[in-house]
Design a protein around this motif. Structure first.
Motif, short mmCIF file in Angstrom:
data_model
loop_
_atom_site.label_atom_id
_atom_site.label_comp_id
_atom_site.label_asym_id
_atom_site.label_seq_id
_atom_site.Cartn_x
_atom_site.Cartn_y
_atom_site.Cartn_z
N GLU A 211 19.52 -62.26 59.60
CA GLU A 211 20.66 -62.74 58.42
C GLU A 211 20.92 -63.89 57.99
N ARG A 212 20.42 -64.88 59.06
CA ARG A 212 20.34 -66.00 58.91
C ARG A 212 19.16 -66.47 58.12
N LYS A 213 18.25 -65.55 58.38
CA LYS A 213 17.03 -65.83 57.48
C LYS A 213 17.01 -65.46 56.35
N LEU A 214 17.55 -64.63 55.49
CA LEU A 214 17.44 -63.80 54.10
C LEU A 214 18.82 -64.78 53.47
N MET A 215 19.18 -65.24 53.95
CA MET A 215 20.02 -66.39 53.64
C MET A 215 19.54 -67.24 53.02
N HIS A 216 18.99 -68.03 54.24
CA HIS A 216 18.47 -69.64 53.84
C HIS A 216 17.42 -69.45 52.98
N GLU A 217 16.18 -68.90 53.89
CA GLU A 217 14.94 -68.32 52.68
C GLU A 217 15.22 -68.11 51.29
N THR A 218 16.23 -67.18 50.82
CA THR A 218 16.60 -66.82 49.29
C THR A 218 16.88 -68.23 48.66
N ALA A 219 18.24 -68.78 49.70
CA ALA A 219 18.48 -69.53 48.80
C ALA A 219 17.14 -71.34 48.69
N LYS A 220 16.50 -71.39 49.14
CA LYS A 220 15.19 -71.89 49.72
C LYS A 220 14.47 -71.40 47.71
N ILE A 221 14.01 -70.04 48.45
CA ILE A 221 12.85 -69.88 47.27
C ILE A 221 13.49 -70.06 45.77
N LEU A 222 14.83 -69.24 45.47
CA LEU A 222 15.42 -69.93 44.36
C LEU A 222 15.33 -71.01 43.80
N GLY A 223 15.55 -71.94 45.02
CA GLY A 223 16.15 -72.87 44.31
C GLY A 223 17.24 -72.94 44.29
N GLU A 224 18.39 -72.35 44.67
CA GLU A 224 20.01 -72.51 45.03
C GLU A 224 20.42 -72.97 46.38
N ARG A 225 20.66 -73.82 46.73
CA ARG A 225 20.91 -74.59 47.79
C ARG A 225 22.47 -73.25 48.70
N ASN A 226 23.08 -72.35 48.09
CA ASN A 226 24.11 -72.22 47.82
C ASN A 226 24.51 -70.77 47.43
N PHE A 227 23.19 -70.64 47.18
CA PHE A 227 22.60 -69.35 46.61
C PHE A 227 23.57 -67.64 47.86
N PRO A 228 24.81 -66.90 46.24
CA PRO A 228 25.68 -65.63 47.76
C PRO A 228 24.84 -64.76 48.04
N VAL A 229 24.30 -64.60 48.87
CA VAL A 229 24.12 -63.24 49.70
C VAL A 229 24.44 -62.92 50.85
N SER A 230 24.88 -62.01 50.98
CA SER A 230 25.78 -62.09 51.80
C SER A 230 25.20 -60.63 52.81
N PRO A 231 24.39 -60.86 53.70
CA PRO A 231 23.39 -59.77 54.41
C PRO A 231 23.95 -58.94 56.02
N THR A 232 23.70 -57.75 55.86
CA THR A 232 23.85 -57.20 57.21
C THR A 232 22.01 -56.12 58.03
N CYS A 233 21.62 -57.16 58.11
CA CYS A 233 20.63 -56.31 59.68
C CYS A 233 20.79 -54.92 60.27
N ILE A 234 19.77 -54.19 60.12
CA ILE A 234 20.01 -52.66 60.84
C ILE A 234 18.23 -52.49 61.63
N ARG A 235 18.45 -52.02 62.53
CA ARG A 235 16.90 -51.54 62.81
C ARG A 235 17.38 -49.99 63.65
N VAL A 236 16.27 -49.16 62.10
CA VAL A 236 16.33 -47.84 62.41
C VAL A 236 15.58 -47.08 62.89
N PRO A 237 15.48 -45.78 63.69
CA PRO A 237 14.72 -45.31 63.69
C PRO A 237 13.54 -45.24 63.49
N VAL A 238 13.01 -46.09 62.13
CA VAL A 238 11.79 -45.55 61.20
C VAL A 238 10.47 -45.61 61.90
#
Length: 342
Positions: A211-238
């Motif tokens: 979840e932290r990867k999603l938050m931090h990497e999204t901000a870096k790629i978009l060039g917006e330090r505090n881009f507002p993304v709130s994630p929940t990451c789930i491993r599924v049996p696929v």
């Protein structure tokens, strides 16, 4: 056409093998291919362009006269050898998390910020698979309408954890179907017939590493330090392919057609969204056309569907996406970066 000497580190892993397949499928101009791995996989045979290659041992001197080195191994391997490769003159495309947030290392999705790939100091980072999937759907919407915030829930297949996780899901499923006790090794709990709302360790605020990867990497790629993304990451049996559910609040009003058009026009995205409503001459089944992990394997595009307005909030939009995590989520993105530099 100029040709290049290419090293693939971790060539026997799921992503490493996919890198070899993508290099061949996209006809990347390889003069000499060198597959490398750590000790346990040395001597393994891999195939490229119809020819067998013996996997060599990764050493400090493995990168002499190498143009590009794609690292698909662990963070520890990248930490030890990536700068060695760069000092030898190779451009490193690293698929691990080790360099992603380093300020001097570009974090690249070619369709989004590919122009930054040339601003490297020998190392370019490949984003996390879920970051790529999120931004391939979110970026064209943000560019067209602006985004106030996004809530994303990920449903990530076990192939994101490697071959041992694939084997464990298969073994646990068989065990449970034959009334035997499943063996748990790769995850904190049984994955077969289950969902695990944890990918990586939790921090003090309750967020997982993924979840932290999603938050931090999204901000870096978009060039917006505090881009507002709130994630929940789930491993599924696929076994293969990741899915995501996105709830987005835009900065301006957009219809379903507007969202579909913005996504359809963006390279690397395929809208799979059925009909907006039953129409004469079309079957009811066409309304049931939406992205599925079972139909996404081997596809290069991020598939997006279930596009609809969120009736609980102004400018709200919901959508669903599916991506082959081993291709666009890893191998394909790395090879696309090579193509930018070749």
């Amino acid at each position: 056409m100029k040709q290049f000497n290419v090293v693939v580190v971790g060539a026997t892993g799921l992503v490493g093998k996919e890198v070899l397949a993508v290099l061949e499928q996209r006809d990347f101009p390889v003069r000499k291919l060198t597959p490398l791995a750590t000790e346990e996989s040395v001597g393994t045979i891999v195939e490229f362009a119809g020819e067998p290659y013996v996997v060599g041992r990764l050493e400090d001197d493995s990168f002499e006269n190498v143009d590009f080195a794609i690292f698909t191994a662990t963070c520890d391997v990248s930490k030890k050898f990536a700068r060695v490769a760069a000092k030898s003159g190779a451009v490193v495309i690293d698929n691990s998390a080790h360099f992603r947030m380093a300020p001097d290392v570009p974090l690249i999705i070619p369709e989004i910020n590919g122009e930054l790939a040339h601003q490297h100091n020998g190392i370019i980072a490949n984003p996390n698979c879920s970051t790529i999937q999120l931004l391939m759907a979110l970026y064209p919407i943000n560019a067209e309408f602006g985004v106030q915030r996004v809530v994303v829930s990920t449903y990530q297949s076990v192939s994101g954890s490697g071959k041992r996780a694939l084997d464990e899901l298969a073994d646990q499923s068989l065990a449970m179907l034959t009334l035997k006790e499943p063996v748990v090794k790769q995850y904190p709990h049984r994955i077969a017939f289950n969902l695990l709302p944890q990918i990586g360790d939790f921090d003090d605020d309750g967020y997982s590493v993924e979840e932290r990867k999603l938050m931090h990497e999204t901000a870096k790629i978009l060039g917006e330090r505090n881009f507002p993304v709130s994630p929940t990451c789930i491993r599924v049996p696929v076994f293969y392919c990741h899915s995501q559910s996105l709830n987005i609040v835009l900065k301006s009003r957009a219809s379903r057609d507007d969202i579909r058009e913005a996504l359809s026009a963006f390279p690397g995205v395929k809208v799979v969204d059925g009909l907006l409503a039953p129409q004469p001459g079309h079957s009811a089944e066409e309304l049931d056309d939406y992205p599925l992990p079972s139909e996404c394997c081997g596809q290069d595009e991020v598939l997006v569907g279930r596009i609809r307005l969120d009736e609980t909030v102004e400018f709200g939009v919901n959508l669903w996406s599916v991506m082959d995590n081993l291709r666009k989520g890893a191998a394909l993105n790395a090879v696309q970066i090579l193509e930018l530099l070749a």
